[in-house]
Design a protein around this motif. Structure first.
Motif, mmCIF file in Angstrom:
data_model
loop_
_atom_site.group_PDB
_atom_site.id
_atom_site.type_symbol
_atom_site.label_atom_id
_atom_site.label_comp_id
_atom_site.label_asym_id
_atom_site.label_seq_id
_atom_site.Cartn_x
_atom_site.Cartn_y
_atom_site.Cartn_z
ATOM 1 N N SER A 48 52.782 7.941 46.808
ATOM 2 C CA SER A 48 52.619 8.492 45.460
ATOM 3 C C SER A 48 52.459 10.009 45.471
ATOM 4 O O SER A 48 52.688 10.675 44.486
ATOM 5 N N ARG A 49 52.006 10.566 46.619
ATOM 6 C CA ARG A 49 51.876 12.029 46.685
ATOM 7 C C ARG A 49 52.157 12.463 48.125
ATOM 8 O O ARG A 49 51.246 12.670 48.926
ATOM 9 N N CYS A 50 53.467 12.548 48.491
ATOM 10 C CA CYS A 50 53.792 12.968 49.854
ATOM 11 C C CYS A 50 54.250 14.419 49.890
ATOM 12 O O CYS A 50 54.652 14.924 50.918
ATOM 13 N N SER A 51 54.215 15.113 48.746
ATOM 14 C CA SER A 51 54.575 16.534 48.751
ATOM 15 C C SER A 51 53.778 17.253 47.668
ATOM 16 O O SER A 51 53.317 16.639 46.701
ATOM 17 N N ASP A 52 53.620 18.562 47.843
ATOM 18 C CA ASP A 52 52.899 19.367 46.856
ATOM 19 C C ASP A 52 53.298 20.819 47.045
ATOM 20 O O ASP A 52 53.727 21.218 48.133
ATOM 21 N N ALA A 53 53.138 21.606 45.994
ATOM 22 C CA ALA A 53 53.425 23.047 46.082
ATOM 23 C C ALA A 53 52.125 23.797 45.821
ATOM 24 O O ALA A 53 51.302 23.385 45.012
ATOM 25 N N SER A 54 51.966 24.931 46.532
ATOM 26 C CA SER A 54 50.731 25.703 46.343
ATOM 27 C C SER A 54 50.767 26.415 44.999
ATOM 28 O O SER A 54 51.833 26.693 44.445
ATOM 29 N N SER A 55 49.564 26.738 44.489
ATOM 30 C CA SER A 55 49.490 27.288 43.131
ATOM 31 C C SER A 55 50.120 28.674 43.031
ATOM 32 O O SER A 55 50.575 29.082 41.973
ATOM 33 N N ASP A 56 50.176 29.420 44.169
ATOM 34 C CA ASP A 56 50.807 30.752 44.088
ATOM 35 C C ASP A 56 52.322 30.677 44.227
ATOM 36 O O ASP A 56 53.010 31.695 44.172
ATOM 37 N N GLY A 57 52.837 29.474 44.468
ATOM 38 C CA GLY A 57 54.293 29.304 44.490
ATOM 39 C C GLY A 57 54.940 29.715 45.792
ATOM 40 O O GLY A 57 56.158 29.699 45.919
ATOM 41 N N ARG A 58 54.134 30.076 46.800
ATOM 42 C CA ARG A 58 54.758 30.553 48.047
ATOM 43 C C ARG A 58 55.033 29.412 49.033
ATOM 44 O O ARG A 58 55.892 29.526 49.877
ATOM 45 N N LEU A 59 54.276 28.351 48.952
ATOM 46 C CA LEU A 59 54.398 27.293 49.953
ATOM 47 C C LEU A 59 54.695 25.940 49.293
ATOM 48 O O LEU A 59 54.173 25.638 48.237
ATOM 49 N N SER A 80 56.990 18.148 42.343
ATOM 50 C CA SER A 80 55.927 19.164 42.406
ATOM 51 C C SER A 80 56.373 20.377 41.596
ATOM 52 O O SER A 80 57.527 20.793 41.687
ATOM 53 N N PHE A 81 55.440 20.936 40.843
ATOM 54 C CA PHE A 81 55.759 22.019 39.904
ATOM 55 C C PHE A 81 55.236 23.362 40.444
ATOM 56 O O PHE A 81 54.146 23.415 41.011
ATOM 57 N N VAL A 82 56.037 24.400 40.287
ATOM 58 C CA VAL A 82 55.636 25.752 40.728
ATOM 59 C C VAL A 82 56.098 26.759 39.696
ATOM 60 O O VAL A 82 57.219 26.654 39.176
ATOM 61 N N LYS A 83 55.232 27.721 39.391
ATOM 62 C CA LYS A 83 55.648 28.841 38.543
ATOM 63 C C LYS A 83 55.803 30.031 39.475
ATOM 64 O O LYS A 83 54.836 30.497 40.076
ATOM 65 N N HIS A 84 57.038 30.505 39.679
ATOM 66 C CA HIS A 84 57.299 31.559 40.662
ATOM 67 C C HIS A 84 58.104 32.683 39.999
ATOM 68 O O HIS A 84 59.226 32.464 39.555
ATOM 69 N N GLN A 85 57.487 33.843 39.910
ATOM 70 C CA GLN A 85 58.150 35.020 39.291
ATOM 71 C C GLN A 85 58.736 34.656 37.931
ATOM 72 O O GLN A 85 59.928 34.829 37.673
#
Length: 1451
Positions: free
Chosen positions: A25-36, A331-336
């Motif tokens: 159910s959760r095998c991936s994730d993105a860091s909150s700063d969007g770098r990883l 996984s959701f990321v806000k990047h630039q």
């Protein structure tokens, strides 16, 4: 677990990484700063930047999303541990193991920076605060947790999804933690997502579900506070729905059904059935939009505010942008300022989506198995083919400028690990492949989605190597124009090299050993081949063998030139030097690697001229510490070689100087393949068992030689983290990839992929390859690794070369696995032949003497009688004695089967059979041998064996044996007697004539047994088999539920039992009526013309119920929702007209004949009168029957009949004690009263006029109570002394008085007298009954001393005791005797006979009761009515009850 957005593994390294895990159910994730971006892979956390530490499958991975801690992440494992990592330093921060079971879900709280919540397969939830090392456990439900997520708005709320479809919200700050149990899903909850915006403001599309609600259940919150404090939760489930839940109301407010979208751009084997995985993601800042996965890999964006059914839009506008298999994680990321979404799928691609355009920004492929083979195309430069253990080939265009991961995938027809690859030397796009299950084929890599050509000749074991070379006999026998210029050679685990004709792959391939034998006149056994390599000019062929030798043959007839006896272990790799250097003699260099760690290079320049055996190498390259798996010469240099090794490194060598130049240590596993880049002299590609391909630069490596000593030990330790396979607990077979094989089809034990198919997953070559293969087949992602457990790395683990014997050399089996030696059949003589040397010499002398005397025809030497074992070497008599002795020993030791074998050898079978039968020790083997003795003996043995089997309760086997001697009836009877009916029927049907009565008897006996046990459906099948459909119908209807009755009715109809079918259909319809399913009832009835009248009744019942529920919606709430027809109703017409219209339009009652026939049908049915105990639905149905007759009479114009039927319906509701129903009935059927009806009646017909008068009485009765129960307003509210008030009151009183005058009909003198008489009769009868009851009771009590003379006095006494009871107005009654009672009864009956008959026919409301009600109305009642009522009460109110009720008016 991999983290990273780039591709760096180390200095200047590019990689195709390992696939993420599946079904998590959760095998991936993105860091909150969007770098990883991180994802869980396999049992170790591997990939672009690796976090290594877990020893079991990783089940969850999550970043910390709190400010300032974006580098922290957590991972959970099936071993029950959770690790926290610093992704910046790639080091573990801490670890805890609070779970006793495999962890199945994990989340890092978005609000509490040190809180990690995890759930396991048994339902335990652990909250861990890592800053203060504090933990708390919860157990909300004893179910398997599938997913969980912490609320982004309330730090104590956690939503948990379970395997069985339940969703639970818990508050971790409270002791009784469950806030809501949300039920609605029917299967696994795959994902939960909280709305990113708090509050529950209603959205337009949700109004329809919420409009009924005006406040929260239990009245805890008003709607305003609810919308402020609550939050919506989305759940995705395997039941193919997404539900939106309200956390304040604790219920589902919206359900979205997954649309059957057409897969676009995907190519998946239609034979592979994928399970669905429905993941959901609620993007930040989008409270009205949800992203979810679809059926086949599509992603859907749902707009929750959009009206109508289609609320979704597909992501990915162009062909091929979508995933081709199911998606597991988003996984959701806000990047630039860009909103990006990462998706992970079963197709092993990681995709990045731009939410503003809904397009895929980039795709990163990944590998789901060991990388067994790498091959660069000699024609299409830079095109690298990769053979992977996930049953797919990747072709990577390494020179692509726009897309560094320009990878094509080929999977058609492979279905097993790809272990060997080879490009055609001249034909572009032609790629040969070999697989783990022995298949050889050729792909055209330019033809999209085209399946490969497959050779019709399969190897028996894993294909090790493929090589293109010139044709050899028999392919060169014909003309050159008919031959291919090059043919394909394949070498596999069984030690054979085949030559395949690429033009005729469906023809048979040739074993080149045949040509080698013929050309070189070899008679001895040839060694097993393990490697094949052609010199680039096609003149020489090198074959590597299992014994470590290398043989060099000359094309085209394969003349043996020389043998290299250098290696002494299985050859893994042979490579010829290229030909385009400045020194032509270097092209005769051949490098070879084996299970030994040393690489040898030989120069064959002189050998070609002088054939011989070579034992000295040209160059020796030593330094690796484990087996060599692959070699590759540099095409840019002369004499430069790169090797791949099991020690986990790749080494570049200067061959001429025997010097190590550079060592690459970037892989986390053992290397299996290596290729030098054809375009970049500084660049090498390697593949390993860490599921990845690395591209690295020689100039950027810090090490020059392979690791030795301690470093090597560390590498071994690192790799020893890989688990041993345990065969227990295989879970989630659904996760199998298309290449999933049965272990038996793959590496057969000790013939693994050249020891390169490896000690996969740390399993030694001979210890568990099948399981290892299975584990790796499905790859980290393809299966649930809960089937593996890991030992901790042992400190004493040896670093040195893995000294395993070649899998092709038989290993010494583990002592515990040794097969048990079979017991000797001649133990005594064997023992005697293993004595001391002296005794053996004595035996020889005795035997010689014995044989000598035998030759001289003398008697056997007396010495031999002591040496029975020598009977083996003398005559038959002696042998028989020896056999008898051996047999005696076997019997004494309980080995009857060995005794029987000896007797068989001796030829005494009859005795054996008799003895075995007597002891009950007959076996299948003895029975099989019995025909040796003769036919009669065989029959006798089989019968004896059948009896023996019956004693052992093996009746089916006994019957089979009886069948073998043609005793069919006996066999069937045996099965029947022991209740093996199914088997008996099979036997009877197969062996007997269809009309044989035995068969019918079997069916009926079995049916009776099944019926007794309540298996009615099965019994019905038996009756049908016995050609007794009537019995089948009867038994099927026994259960009496709706479905059984419906089926029984249909069965009766098919069988021609129309009357029975109609009866059952009616019963079924009546049951459906009880569950308020009128639609179903009509469907059942419409099959029978004889039930047309009933259809009319059911139709009227439905319309009546609808009218009643519309009039009183609150009162008639039922737990079962009604199932009405969607008929158009004429509401303006009267009830009967509306009913008749529906009958005509819907049920087709067009003609008068039909109406008359229906009327006759209904008249034949008589329902018993209703009482207060009759079920309300049954009362309503009987009323519907009466009203249906009334409606038919109205339709036919017979009003006299109609009025009687209406009266019947009204009195039925009155008798049932349901006054409200009677009121409603009068209002619906006769809203304007009886005047219209009276006008239509025949005034000469006294009976109909009497009925009408009675009906008027009941209408007035209803009105009377209506007025009494609803008093005028001035009685309820204190009057204000205003003019207008008094005026309205005045009007109201006048109106009520006029209505009351209509009740005049109730004050009937003769009816009051009649009712009084009837009451007297009833009272006397009641007293009599009570007297008789008491008398019987006394007689029972005094039975022993009862005398006939006392009976009369007893009766009188009993009547006296009865009369002693005080009456209601406390005046004592005089004792009454039996004769007096009889006299009273006679008198009352005579009085009753004097009343005219027309008064007695129809019921009438109680006149005295009406008088009392009128008197109670007081001033509202007109004075003349009051006087009349009072007079009637005085005259007829003699009964105690009336005196008491009217006391206040009469005094």
């Amino acid at each position: 677990m991999e983290t990273g957005t780039g591709t760096a593994v180390g200095m200047g390294v590019r990689a195709l990484p390992a696939s993420p895990n599946w079904y998590s159910s959760r095998c991936s994730d993105a860091s909150s700063d969007g770098r990883l971006f991180g994802r869980a892979r396999g049992r170790r956390d591997l990939g672009v930047r690796e976090l290594i530490g877990h020893t079991d499958r990783i089940s969850g991975f999550a970043f910390c999303h709190c400010p300032g801690q974006s580098s922290l992440c957590a991972s959970s494992s099936d071993d029950g541990s959770v690790k926290i990592w610093d992704s910046g330093t790639l080091s573990p921060v801490l670890e805890y193991s609070l779970h006793q079971n495999p962890i199945s879900a994990l989340h890092w709280s978005p609000l509490v920076k040190d809180l990690i919540v995890s759930g396991d397969e048994k339902g335990v939830i652990v909250c861990y605060w890592h800053n203060r090392s504090d933990s708390q456990q919860f157990f909300p439900e004893p179910r398997t947790v599938f997913c969980l997520t912490c609320s982004p708005h309330h730090e104590n709320l956690v939503a948990i999804g379970y395997k069985d479809g339940m969703v639970v919200i818990i508050d971790i700050s409270r002791k009784r933690e469950v806030v809501h149990r949300l039920r609605g899903h029917e299967d696994e909850i795959h994902c939960l997502a909280w709305c990113p915006v708090p509050g529950e403001e209603r959205l337009p599309a949700w109004q329809d579900e919420l409009q009924e609600e005006c406040k929260v259940p239990n009245g805890e919150l008003t709607q305003d506070t609810a919308s402020k404090k609550g939050c919506y939760l989305a759940s995705g489930s395997k039941d193919q729905t997404i539900r939106i839940w309200s956390c304040t109301r604790g219920r589902s407010v919206m359900t979205l059904k997954l649309p059957p979208t057409k897969r676009r751009g995907g190519a998946v084997d239609p034979a592979v059935k994928e399970r669905i995985w429905l993941t959901v993601h609620w993007p930040a800042g989008h409270p009205t939009e949800i992203v979810s996965s679809g059926f086949g890999g599509e992603l859907l964006l749902w707009n929750l505010t959009q009206p109508g059914k289609r609320k979704w839009t597909l992501l990915g506008s162009s062909e091929g942008q979508n995933h081709s298999r199911i998606v597991f994680n988003l996984s959701f990321v806000k990047h630039q300022d860009r909103e990006l979404l990462f998706s992970i799928s079963m197709d092993r691609d990681v995709k990045c989506w731009d939410l503003s355009t809904l397009d895929c920004s980039w795709t990163m492929p990944s590998l789901g198995g060991f990388v067994y083979s790498l091959a660069f195309s000699p024609v299409d430069t830079g095109c690298l083919a990769i053979g992977v253990g996930d049953s797919m080939i990747r072709v990577w265009n390494t020179l692509s400028v726009n897309n560094i991961y320009d990878v094509k995938t080929f999977w058609q027809s492979i279905k097993s690990k790809v272990t060997a690859l080879s490009w055609h030397p001249t034909k572009e796009g032609s790629l040969a492949f070999g697989t783990d299950d022995g298949k050889v084929g050729i792909f055209d890599t330019f033809a999209k989605n085209k399946p490969p050509q497959i050779s019709s000749t399969y190897h028996k074991k894993t294909v090790y190597t493929l090589a293109w070379g010139p044709p050899t006999p028999p392919l060169i026998s014909g003309e050159e124009s008919e031959q291919p210029s090059v043919t394909l050679y394949s070498c596999a685990g069984e030690g054979i090299v085949f030559q395949h004709n690429p033009w005729k792959l469906n023809g048979e391939a040739n074993d080149i050993n045949k040509v080698i034998r013929d050309t070189n006149s070899i008679k001895h056994k040839l060694p097993a081949r393990t490697e094949v390599s052609w010199k680039p000019d096609g003149k020489l062929l090198a074959l590597g063998n299992e014994d470590g030798s290398i043989e060099i043959f000359q094309a085209p007839n394969l003349k043996l030139l020389c043998t290299i006896q250098q290696h002494h272990k299985l050859i893994n790799a042979i490579r010829w030097h290229h030909e385009h250097g400045t020194q032509p003699e270097l092209s005769y260099l051949i490098a070879s690697g084996s299970i030994n760690a040393t690489i040898y290079v030989h120069n064959l320049k002189n050998v070609v001229e002088n054939p011989l055996t070579i034992t000295d190498p040209f160059r020796t390259l030593a330094g690796h510490t484990a087996k060599i798996t692959s070699l590759s010469w540099s095409p840019h240099h002369e004499g430069r070689l790169v090797s791949a090794c099991y020690d986990g490194t790749a080494q570049v060598w200067d061959v001429m100087k025997e010097e190590p130049l550079c060592n690459y240590r970037g892989h986390q596993g053992r290397l299996l393949s290596v290729q030098w880049s054809p375009v970049d002299s500084d660049c090498v590609y390697t593949g390993a068992d860490d599921f990845s391909v690395h591209k690295w630069h020689i100039s950027k490596q810090e090490h020059t030689r392979p690791p030795q000593g301690k470093k090597s030990i560390e590498l071994e330790k690192k790799r020893s983290i890989q688990p041993k396979v345990k065969a227990k607990k295989k879970k989630k077979p659904a996760g199998k990839s298309p290449g999933k094989q049965d272990a038996n089809d793959t590496m057969n034990g000790d013939d693994s992929m050249k020891e390169m198919l490896l000690e996969e997953n740390g399993v030694s070559d001979h210890e568990g390859e099948k399981e290892a293969q299975e584990a790796e087949d499905t790859s980290s992602s393809a299966c649930d690794y809960s089937s593996f457990s890991l030992p901790k790395p042992s400190v004493t683990q040896k670093a040195a070369p893995v000294k395993k014997e070649s899998p092709k050399e038989r290993p010494t089996p583990d002592a515990s696995l040794k097969k048990r030696k079979p017991r000797s059949i001649l133990p005594f003589s064997t023992l005697m032949d293993h004595r001391s040397k002296e005794e053996m010499h004595q035996d020889c002398l005795r035997l010689a003497a014995c044989l000598k005397t035998k030759d001289n025809n003398e008697d056997v030497s007396p010495d031999l009688k002591d040496c029975i074992h020598l009977g083996l070497f003398t005559d038959r008599d002696s042998l028989h004695k020896m056999i008898d002795m051996e047999g005696k020993h076997h019997l004494e030791n309980g080995h009857a089967e060995l005794f029987q074998q000896l007797m068989l050898w001796k030829g005494d079978m009859k005795g054996v059979l008799q003895a075995a039968a007597e002891r009950g020790e007959l076996t299948d083997q003895l029975v099989a041998m019995s025909p040796m003795v003769g036919y009669q003996a065989w029959v006798w043995t089989v019968e004896a064996f059948a009896k023996q089997l019956c004693f052992q309760e093996q009746y089916v086997k006994a019957a089979s044996h009886l069948l073998s001697i043609h005793k069919v009836y006996e066999a069937i009877e045996l099965l029947k007697v022991n209740n093996f009916y199914r088997e008996a029927i099979v036997m009877a049907k197969a062996r007997l004539r269809p009309e044989d009565p035995v068969l019918k008897d079997l069916y009926t006996s079995w049916a009776a047994l099944l019926e007794k046990d309540g298996h009615y459906a099965m019994a019905a099948k038996c009756y049908l088999g016995a050609s007794s459909p009537y019995d089948a119908v009867k038994v099927l209807s026994k259960k009496g539920d709706v479905t059984s009755l419906k089926t029984a009715a249909e069965l009766a109809l098919i069988s021609g039992e129309e009357e029975l079918s109609a009866t059952l259909s009616l019963r079924c319809a009546q049951d459906l009526l009880l569950s308020r399913n009128w639609v179903g009832a009509q469907e059942v009835l419409q099959q029978h013309k004889t039930l047309f009248g009933q259809r009319l009744v059911f139709c009227l019942n439905e319309l009546l119920c609808r009218c009643l529920s519309e009039r009183n919606p609150c009162e008639r709430k039922s737990p079962v929702p009604p199932c009405y027809h969607s008929w158009e109703l004429n509401r303006e017409a009267s009830f009967f007209d509306m009913v008749t219209e529906v009958w005509q339009n819907v049920l087709g009652m067009d003609t008068t004949e039909q109406a008359t026939s229906a009327q006759e049908q209904l008249r034949r049915i008589e329902h018993p009168p209703s009482t207060s105990n009759t079920h309300p639905k049954q009362v309503l149905f009987h009323i519907s029957h009466d009203l249906a007759l009334a409606a038919l009479s109205c339709h036919l114009g017979t009003w006299d009949e109609a009025v009687k039927s209406i009266l019947g319906a009204v009195t039925r509701s009155f008798d049932a004690g349901n006054f409200t129903l009677m009121q409603e009935l009068c209002s619906i059927v006769l809203p304007e009263g009886c005047d219209d009806l009276r006008d239509k009646l025949d005034s000469t017909n006294s009976q109909s006029m009497d009925a009408c008068r009675s009906l008027e009485g009941f209408m007035a009765y209803r009105l009377l109570y209506d007025l009494w129960w609803n008093p005028p307003k001035d009685c309820l509210v204190p009057k204000c002394e205003t003019q207008s008030d008094s005026r309205t009151d005045c009007v109201d009183v006048v109106d009520r008085q006029s209505k009351l005058k209509g009740c005049q009909v109730l004050l009937s003198e003769e009816m009051a007298a009649l009712q009084n008489t009837q009451r007297d009769i009833a009272e006397v009868q009641e007293t009599l009954a009570e007297m008789i009851r008491q008398h019987q009771q006394q007689r029972n009590n005094l039975q022993e001393n009862t005398d006939g003379n006392t009976q009369g006095s007893n009766l009188e006494q009993s009547s006296e005791t009865e009369s002693d009871k005080p009456c209601s107005d406390n005046e004592a009654k005089q004792p009454v005797t039996l004769p007096e009672l009889t006299k009273q009864l006679l008198k009352a009956k005579q009085k009753l006979a004097e009343f005219p008959d027309n008064l007695k026919v129809f019921p009438f409301p109680d006149v005295l009761e009406c008088c009392l009600v009128l008197l109670h109305l007081g001033s509202q009642c007109p004075p003349e009515l009051q006087e009349e009522a009072l007079a009637l009460l005085r005259k007829h109110g003699d009964a105690a009850v009336h005196k008491k009720a009217g006391r206040s008016f009469l005094t």
